[in-house]
Design an enzyme around this catalytic site. Structure first.
Site, PDB file in Angstrom:
ATOM      1  N   TRP A   1       0.819  -1.212   0.000  1.00  0.00           N
ATOM      2  CA  TRP A   1       0.000   0.000   0.000  1.00  0.00           C
ATOM      3  C   TRP A   1       0.853   1.263   0.000  1.00  0.00           C
ATOM      4  O   TRP A   1       1.832   1.347   0.731  1.00  0.00           O
ATOM      5  CB  TRP A   1      -0.858   0.015   1.268  1.00  0.00           C
TER       6      TRP A   1
ATOM      7  N   ASN B   1       0.102   5.754   0.057  1.00  0.00           N
ATOM      8  CA  ASN B   1      -0.811   6.887  -0.127  1.00  0.00           C
ATOM      9  C   ASN B   1      -0.021   8.192  -0.258  1.00  0.00           C
ATOM     10  O   ASN B   1       0.832   8.254  -1.165  1.00  0.00           O
ATOM     11  CB  ASN B   1      -1.958   6.911   0.886  1.00  0.00           C
ATOM     12  N   ASP B   2      -0.241   9.176   0.563  1.00  0.00           N
ATOM     13  CA  ASP B   2       0.208  10.552   0.305  1.00  0.00           C
ATOM     14  C   ASP B   2       1.695  10.714  -0.055  1.00  0.00           C
ATOM     15  O   ASP B   2       2.553  10.124   0.611  1.00  0.00           O
ATOM     16  CB  ASP B   2       0.026  11.410   1.563  1.00  0.00           C
TER      17      ASP B   2
ATOM     18  N   GLN C   1       3.660   7.847   2.078  1.00  0.00           N
ATOM     19  CA  GLN C   1       3.042   6.986   3.084  1.00  0.00           C
ATOM     20  C   GLN C   1       3.005   5.550   2.547  1.00  0.00           C
ATOM     21  O   GLN C   1       2.558   5.307   1.410  1.00  0.00           O
ATOM     22  CB  GLN C   1       1.620   7.482   3.375  1.00  0.00           C
TER      23      GLN C   1
ATOM     24  N   PHE D   1       2.936   9.806  10.130  1.00  0.00           N
ATOM     25  CA  PHE D   1       1.972  10.325   9.168  1.00  0.00           C
ATOM     26  C   PHE D   1       2.631  11.390   8.277  1.00  0.00           C
ATOM     27  O   PHE D   1       3.823  11.644   8.341  1.00  0.00           O
ATOM     28  CB  PHE D   1       0.758  10.893   9.911  1.00  0.00           C
TER      29      PHE D   1
HETATM   30  N1  DQQ Z   1      -3.036  10.427   5.190  1.00  0.00           N
HETATM   31  C1  DQQ Z   1      -3.987  11.490   5.360  1.00  0.00           C
HETATM   32  C2  DQQ Z   1      -3.246  12.458   6.211  1.00  0.00           C
HETATM   33  C3  DQQ Z   1      -2.491  11.591   7.132  1.00  0.00           C
HETATM   34  C4  DQQ Z   1      -2.083  10.450   6.262  1.00  0.00           C
HETATM   35  C5  DQQ Z   1      -4.436  12.057   4.035  1.00  0.00           C
HETATM   36  C6  DQQ Z   1      -2.080   9.123   6.966  1.00  0.00           C
HETATM   37  O1  DQQ Z   1      -4.094  13.361   6.891  1.00  0.00           O
HETATM   38  O2  DQQ Z   1      -1.353  12.238   7.679  1.00  0.00           O
HETATM   39  O3  DQQ Z   1      -4.597  11.067   3.071  1.00  0.00           O
HETATM   40  O4  DQQ Z   1      -1.713   8.086   6.104  1.00  0.00           O
END
Ligand code: DQQ
Length: 480
Positions: A36, A38-39, A55, A99
Site C-alpha cells: 500500500w 498513499n500521500d 506513506q 503520518f
Molecule cells: N493520510 C492522510 C493524512 C495523514 C495520512 C491524508 C495518513 O491526513 O497524515 O490522506 O496516512
C-alpha cells in the site's frame, strides 16, 4: 524498496511475477514494488537529485502502520527505490504511525517534519547525503498539543517554509460544526514553535456534518502554501478532493480571492516542491496520490494499492492556476502512433477537438473490440463540465463505475485541448492547461485498448491529434 523492509509476521507478499503480469499496474508512474502507498511526503530537490517520500504500509495492500518510503530520481520521472526512510519507533511519539509531512533544507542537511500518532503531534527527523539515514530528534514531539483552548477536529500534515530567518509551519486542522482550518506556527530553529493564528478558516456548508470530519469538510488534510506569481496558493485535501484558494497574503493570513479544484477525480493529499537549484529554473511541482477505484478485497488480492501522480507544473496566468505535465515526461515518449491506428494502455495522447454543435465532445478510451468496455472523457457544453463516464469502463462489477466530473467552460471559439496519460488502470487528464481529473479504470478485457473521437447530439471535429507509446520507467521497478 519493499525488499529492504521485513514484512510483518503472517503477511504474504504478492509474488513479483504476479505483480509484473498485472495489466492494471502502471508502467511509468512511481509506485512501490508491492503493498500500500498513499500521500506524497516531503518531495525535495537535494544535492542534484529529487527525493520522494510517501506513506507506505509494509504489511500489505491496505492502509495502516504508516512509514515514509523513499525513492530518488534525477529527472522526476525515472525512480529508484531506496530503503525505508522513517518507521514508527516503539514507545516513541510516532509508535502508532509516521503520518504525512514535508522536508526542508536546513543547517547543511534535510529536516523532515511529520505528524506522529496517537495523539497527533508534530515531530522532526534529520538526514544528509543520500538521505538514507535518518535521526529522529530526541526532543520529539516538537509540537505536543494543538493550541490551548482550541477544540480541533484534527491536527496533522505540517507544511514548512521560510520567510527571512523565520520558519513558518501550516498544520491541517478544523473545527467541528464550523469548517476546516490551517493553523500557523513560527520558529527560529524548527525545534521550538509558537502558535500564531489560523492562516485561514473555512466555513462549511450547513447540514453537512458527517461521522468523519474529513468527509464533511470540517477537517482539512495536507495543506501546502506557497507564492505563485504575485499571489499565494493554498492547497488542501478534504471531502475526498484537493481544493485550492488563491489570494493575497498579508499579516501572515491568506486573503482568498479565487477558489477552485486541483483535480476532480481519484486524486488526494497533494503536496508541492520547488526545483530551486536545478538547471531547469525555479518551478513549482505538484504531486498527488492516485487513489484506487476498486474494492479493498480487490486491492489486497492484487498485492498493491495506490500510485503517485505524474509531476505537474503549476504557474499563475493572470488569475488562472495553470497546470501542465512536467516537460521531463516527454522523454518517456516512444513510438509515435498514427491517428487512424491508435490503441494502447500505456500512452500519451494530445487531442485538439472542435466540439462544433455537439453538446458533448471528447474521446473514447480503453474500448473493447466488441464495445463491451469503454471509458468516455468529454466536455459537456450545457452542464459546463468535463466528465469521465466510467459506467462501461469494466465488465468487472467490483470496479468503480461512478461518473467523475468537474466545472469547466470553453471560451468562445476555444477548442478542447486534451492531454491524456494512460497507464494501466490510470487515466490522468489535463484539459486546456487549467483543469485536471485523474481517473482509475480496470477493464477486464486484455484488448480493451481502443481510442476514438466521441461526440453526442451533434458533430465534433478532431483538429489535431498526436499520440505516443510511453516507455516503462524502470525494469526493476516491480521487484526492487
Ligand atoms: N493520510 C492522510 C493524512 C495523514 C495520512 C491524508 C495518513 O491526513 O497524515 O490522506 O496516512
Amino acid at each position: 524498496m519493499a525488499g529492504a523492509v521485513p514484512l510483518a509476521a503472517g503477511a504474504a507478499p504478492a509474488p513479483a511475477s504476479k505483480l509484473a503480469a498485472d495489466p492494471h499496474r502502471p508502467q511509468y508512474h512511481l509506485l512501490p514494488a508491492a503493498n500500500w502507498m498513499n500521500d506524497p511526503n516531503g518531495p525535495i530537490y537535494w544535492q542534484g537529485k529529487y527525493h520522494m517520500f510517501y506513506q507506505y504500509n509494509p504489511n500489505g495492500a491496505y492502509w495502516g502502520d504508516m512509514h515514509w518510503a523513499h525513492a530518488v530520481s534525477e529527472d522526476m520521472v525515472r525512480w529508484k527505490h531506496l530503503p525505508m526512510a522513517l518507521a514508527p519507533t516503539p514507545g516513541g511519539p510516532d509508535k502508532d504511525g509516521v503520518f504525512s509531512g514535508c522536508a526542508v533544507i536546513d543547517n547543511g542537511g534535510v529536516t523532515a517534519i511529520y505528524t506522529s500518532v496517537n495523539p497527533e503531534t508534530q515531530s522532526i527527523a534529520t538526514s544528509g547525503g543520500d538521505l538514507t539515514v535518518w535521526k529522529k530528534f530526541a526532543g520529539n514531539p516538537v509540537i505536543a498539543t494543538p493550541p490551548a483552548g482550541l477544540e480541533v477536529a484534527g491536527f496533522r500534515d505540517p507544511a514548512v517554509w521560510k520567510e527571512g530567518d523565520t520558519w513558518l509551519m501550516a498544520v491541517g486542522s478544523g473545527f467541528r460544526g464550523k469548517g476546516g482550518a490551517v493553523l500557523l506556527y513560527e520558529s527560529k530553529d524548527l525545534r521550538h514553535w509558537n502558535y500564531l493564528h489560523p492562516l485561514i478558516t473555512g466555513r462549511m456548508k450547513t447540514g453537512t456534518s458527517a461521522k468523519d470530519p474529513v468527509d464533511s469538510g470540517e477537517m482539512w488534510e495536507c495543506p501546502d502554501f506557497f507564492p505563485l506569481g504575485d499571489k499565494h496558493l493554498l492547497i488542501y485535501s478534504t471531502e475526498r478532493v484537493v481544493k485550492y484558494m488563491l489570494g493575497g497574503y498579508a499579516d501572515r493570513q491568506l486573503k482568498p480571492e479565487t477558489l477552485g479544484g486541483i483535480d476532480y477525480g481519484s486524486y488526494y493529499a497533494a503536496r508541492t516542491m520547488t526545483n530551486t537549484g536545478t538547471n531547469t529554473g525555479d518551478r513549482r511541482i505538484l504531486w498527488g496520490w492516485l487513489t484506487e477505484g476498486r474494492s479493498a478485497e480487490a486491492q489486497r488480492a492484487a498485492g498493491w494499492s495506490g500510485v503517485m501522480s505524474l509531476p505537474r507544473e503549476l504557474k499563475l496566468l493572470g488569475v488562472q492556476v495553470q497546470m501542465r505535465p512536467a516537460a521531463e515526461l516527454e522523454t518517456l515518449r516512444g513510438k509515435r502512433l498514427e491517428a487512424d491506428n491508435v490503441a494502447g494502455d500505456c500512452l500519451e495522447i494530445q487531442a485538439e477537438i472542435d466540439p462544433g454543435d455537439a453538446p458533448q465532445a471528447g474521446l473514447k478510451l480503453r474500448i473493447a473490440p466488441d464495445r463491451s468496455e469503454q471509458t468516455l472523457v468529454y466536455y459537456d457544453r450545457d452542464q459546463r463540465l468535463i466528465c469521465v463516464d466510467r459506467s462501461q469502463s469494466s465488465t468487472d462489477r467490483s470496479a468503480d463505475r461512478g461518473m467523475q466530473s468537474g466545472p469547466f467552460m470553453l471560451g468562445r471559439g476555444e477548442p478542447l485541448r486534451l492531454r491524456i496519460f494512460l497507464d494501466g488502470s490510470v487515466i490522468e487528464i489535463f484539459a486546456n492547461d487549467r483543469f485536471c481529473l485523474s481517473a482509475r479504470v480496470y477493464p477486464a478485457g486484455p484488448r480493451s485498448t481502443g481510442v476514438a473521437l466521441y461526440a453526442s447530439g451533434g458533430t465534433a471535429q478532431m483538429v489535431k491529434f498526436e499520440a505516443w507509446e510511453m516507455r516503462p520507467i524502470s525494469p526493476d521497478r516491480l521487484t526492487s
